[in-house]
Design an enzyme around this catalytic site. Sequence first.
Site, short mmCIF file in Angstrom:
data_model
loop_
_atom_site.label_atom_id
_atom_site.label_comp_id
_atom_site.label_asym_id
_atom_site.label_seq_id
_atom_site.Cartn_x
_atom_site.Cartn_y
_atom_site.Cartn_z
N ASN A 94 7.05 68.44 73.72
CA ASN A 94 8.21 69.30 73.49
C ASN A 94 8.17 69.92 72.10
O ASN A 94 9.18 70.38 71.58
CB ASN A 94 9.53 68.53 73.69
CG ASN A 94 9.73 67.42 72.65
OD1 ASN A 94 8.79 66.97 72.01
ND2 ASN A 94 10.96 66.96 72.51
N ASP A 112 19.01 66.55 79.66
CA ASP A 112 17.63 66.10 79.44
C ASP A 112 17.04 65.42 80.68
O ASP A 112 15.88 65.63 81.03
CB ASP A 112 17.58 65.11 78.27
CG ASP A 112 17.85 65.78 76.94
OD1 ASP A 112 17.24 66.81 76.66
OD2 ASP A 112 18.66 65.24 76.17
#
Length: 409
Positions: free
Chosen positions: A99, A173
């Site tokens: 990420n 998430d």
Amino acid sequence: MTKPLAGVKVVELATFIAGPCCARFLADLGADVIKIESPKGDPLRYTAVNEGRPYGDAEDTSFTLENTGKRCVTLNTKTENGKAALEKLLASADVFITNIRPNGLKRAGLDYETLKQKYPKLVFGYVSGYGEKGPARDLPGFDYTAFFARGGVMGTMYDVDAKPMTPVAGFGDHQVGMYLAAGILAALYRARETGKGDQVTVSLFHSAIWDIGLYLQCNQYGDSSTQWPISQKKIANQFQVPHKTKDDQWIMMSMPQYDAMYDRFMPVIEREDLIGDPRFYPQTALQDHLEEFYEIIHQEVAKYTKDEFCSRMDAADLPYAVCQTWNQVLEDPQAWGADCLTKVTFPNGKERTMVRTPVVFTDTEMPEYERGHFLGEDTRAVLAQLGYSQAQIDAMIAAGEATDVTRIG
């Protein structure tokens, strides 16, 4: 029994929740997941105060939730030897999950265009805040901001007379992580069939827009009932609104087919006199009397306790659920009966309830739920598997290019 992803190697260079959540699910399916952390560790190891739990590895439920089943390796990838060790791991990997923002990846030579030249079969799983295109592509993104706020959830999911809700950390998430896992599995299949990998990108922003897609398209027609935020008293279907019982428990009903459910619901609140009432039936007529009907249901439901009202709804076979708080969910017999939850004992001897991933298999046994590994706990073993001698590993650790077991707190 062979797991679906037995033999698949995943390298994770990701922090916080979305990317690690995805890799954790792949580990559940049998993949060998190696989590690479900097010497400082994944920031999720340091969020104890946010979650009201003890600080340190001895009872780190948050890190365990997202990282069970992985091997944890600590490398300083900004050093030559640390970067070389990461490259050795990638050379034998099937999947790489990260990420890191695009500019950082490119500077480190870890962007997809660079890696696919070296490792053409590699599947690159990328978690983004806002996606790889558009004016916001380089902005930092968390689920509070990119998912809840800009993605259209937080600005609409509240009564017009109230204020935006406090988001639940990790909510967006976890959805991103599971969406990414679905894409990775498809790309992994393609790589096996064709020898060509791919980059799979899932963003918090796009995921939120997908999640609210039903009402996002409804909003375009301009009807007042779809212009959220809205008063619950003005929702077009008053059978899709929560109401409070006598003992202060909120009950959420869900009867999208209003006309089909109307006659069945009136006896539940002992208002058979309203059957056929032209103010409230059919649903087209209701639109001129929404607030009046809301008040009737609100007052009638308030005459019953939670158990009494639930019993009446069960008898009528109508869909509803109690709006449970977290402590109620932890004790919910269905949550335990359906194996949503399990118990894990941590190094300090405390037993805590942990959540399982929501994909359930019939003929595939899921692994035992174990605590997340300490920072650098598997560094020596993994580097040894890559061919490093103990002397070389000792030298890297001494130079700060890697670390072995580091307990925080």
